[in-house]
Design a protein around this motif. Sequence first.
Motif, PDB file in Angstrom:
ATOM      1  N   ALA A   1      -1.391  -4.255  -3.724  1.00 53.46           N
ATOM      2  CA  ALA A   1      -1.532  -2.881  -4.215  1.00 53.46           C
ATOM      3  C   ALA A   1      -0.352  -2.526  -5.103  1.00 53.46           C
ATOM      4  O   ALA A   1       0.797  -2.875  -4.803  1.00 53.46           O
ATOM      5  CB  ALA A   1      -1.619  -1.895  -3.048  1.00 53.46           C
TER       6      ALA A   1
ATOM      7  N   PHE B   1      -4.441  -9.619  -0.543  1.00 53.01           N
ATOM      8  CA  PHE B   1      -4.730  -8.525  -1.447  1.00 53.01           C
ATOM      9  C   PHE B   1      -3.415  -7.804  -1.743  1.00 53.01           C
ATOM     10  O   PHE B   1      -2.500  -7.771  -0.910  1.00 53.01           O
ATOM     11  CB  PHE B   1      -5.709  -7.536  -0.804  1.00 53.01           C
ATOM     12  CG  PHE B   1      -7.053  -8.133  -0.476  1.00 53.01           C
ATOM     13  CD1 PHE B   1      -7.927  -8.526  -1.481  1.00 53.01           C
ATOM     14  CD2 PHE B   1      -7.451  -8.291   0.843  1.00 53.01           C
ATOM     15  CE1 PHE B   1      -9.168  -9.071  -1.181  1.00 53.01           C
ATOM     16  CE2 PHE B   1      -8.685  -8.831   1.153  1.00 53.01           C
ATOM     17  CZ  PHE B   1      -9.551  -9.225   0.138  1.00 53.01           C
TER      18      PHE B   1
ATOM     19  N   THR C   1      -5.702  -1.776  -6.764  1.00 51.63           N
ATOM     20  CA  THR C   1      -5.728  -2.972  -5.932  1.00 51.63           C
ATOM     21  C   THR C   1      -5.926  -4.182  -6.836  1.00 51.63           C
ATOM     22  O   THR C   1      -6.565  -4.086  -7.889  1.00 51.63           O
ATOM     23  CB  THR C   1      -6.853  -2.909  -4.893  1.00 51.63           C
ATOM     24  OG1 THR C   1      -8.107  -2.698  -5.552  1.00 51.63           O
ATOM     25  CG2 THR C   1      -6.602  -1.780  -3.912  1.00 51.63           C
TER      26      THR C   1
ATOM     27  N   ALA D   1      -5.946   5.041  -1.642  1.00 56.96           N
ATOM     28  CA  ALA D   1      -6.681   4.020  -0.893  1.00 56.96           C
ATOM     29  C   ALA D   1      -8.039   4.489  -0.389  1.00 56.96           C
ATOM     30  O   ALA D   1      -8.880   3.663  -0.035  1.00 56.96           O
ATOM     31  CB  ALA D   1      -5.837   3.520   0.280  1.00 56.96           C
TER      32      ALA D   1
ATOM     33  N   THR E   1     -10.317   3.028  -2.954  1.00 57.48           N
ATOM     34  CA  THR E   1     -10.127   1.635  -3.367  1.00 57.48           C
ATOM     35  C   THR E   1     -10.016   0.654  -2.201  1.00 57.48           C
ATOM     36  O   THR E   1      -9.625  -0.494  -2.412  1.00 57.48           O
ATOM     37  CB  THR E   1      -8.856   1.513  -4.226  1.00 57.48           C
ATOM     38  OG1 THR E   1      -7.737   1.993  -3.465  1.00 57.48           O
ATOM     39  CG2 THR E   1      -8.966   2.315  -5.507  1.00 57.48           C
TER      40      THR E   1
ATOM     41  N   ARG F   1       0.833  -1.208   0.000  1.00 54.98           N
ATOM     42  CA  ARG F   1       0.000   0.000   0.000  1.00 54.98           C
ATOM     43  C   ARG F   1       0.866   1.256   0.000  1.00 54.98           C
ATOM     44  O   ARG F   1       0.613   2.203  -0.749  1.00 54.98           O
ATOM     45  CB  ARG F   1      -0.897  -0.028   1.241  1.00 54.98           C
ATOM     46  CG  ARG F   1      -1.797   1.193   1.447  1.00 54.98           C
ATOM     47  CD  ARG F   1      -2.515   1.031   2.790  1.00 54.98           C
ATOM     48  NE  ARG F   1      -3.561   2.011   2.980  1.00 54.98           N
ATOM     49  CZ  ARG F   1      -3.387   3.217   3.497  1.00 54.98           C
ATOM     50  NH1 ARG F   1      -2.170   3.591   3.864  1.00 54.98           N
ATOM     51  NH2 ARG F   1      -4.407   4.046   3.653  1.00 54.98           N
TER      52      ARG F   1
END
Length: 280
Positions: free
Chosen positions: A204, A202, A191, A237, A240, A170
């Motif tokens: 980024a 997940f 993402t 972020a 998203t 991130r």
Amino acid sequence: MKVAVTVKMKYEILSSSSVILSILPFKSDAQTVWDEAFQAVPGVTMQEVPAAAGEKRMKIIDVPDAGTVSFSFSAKVENIMKTIPAEQLVDVAIPLMPASVLRYLHPSRYCQSDRLYKFAYHKFGHLYHGFDKVMAVRDWIHENVEYSGGFTTPHTSAFDTITEQVGVCRDFAHLGVALCRALTIPARYVTAYSYQLQPQDFHACFEAYLGGHWILVDATKMAPLNGMVKIASGADATETAFASTFGNLQFQDHEVNVTLLDSDFEAVDSDSTLQGYSFS
């Protein structure tokens, strides 16, 4: 590339709450999604809505009663990433940018490009070609920011990351976006699900607008570019987030798994400087 994606998430609900999940793969001409299944246990009220800005699909979920609620999602996804030779990925003059791209030139909550102009031009301003600038930004982040968890929070910004020089995907993505914008290159936060990412989670990364294309860049270099499944893109972020929660609830845990369905898949090195890769 064809993959199967599965996700499990669990929350402890203390009183009536709502959750907005952005975990559904984005549908586009280049990315096909089928055999989708989304379940909640116990049953809850939910609806799917498109985003007003950026690229994403959202599940809005109302959980009226206290207790534990679990969400599970599965889908199969096929995407075809476009390959563009590096020499074509040049800076685009602002008057020639589509209106939809212009918003990604501006500072945003986590990407304070206005505070990084001097740094960006000192480090990368001498480079002439747009793709060379973006690759230099990627490499500088990879070489100078330590990838490590436990040092940053959901409030950490690009300016914090360039100061502390530590973070997770991130933070790497926010810094890449901010530095590109400081160089007058539109950039947006992305993402994704990522095949071969270890541990599975997940992920980024970011996209830079060059030569009329949104080019995918992963400053962590932890997974192949053509192994990505786009979930969402946006300014940062704030637009998203995988989950936005409202009410009195606590996140418990989650599990992500991406399984390859293609027998002839050949991974693309995320360190490549000869060409760019685009979802569109």
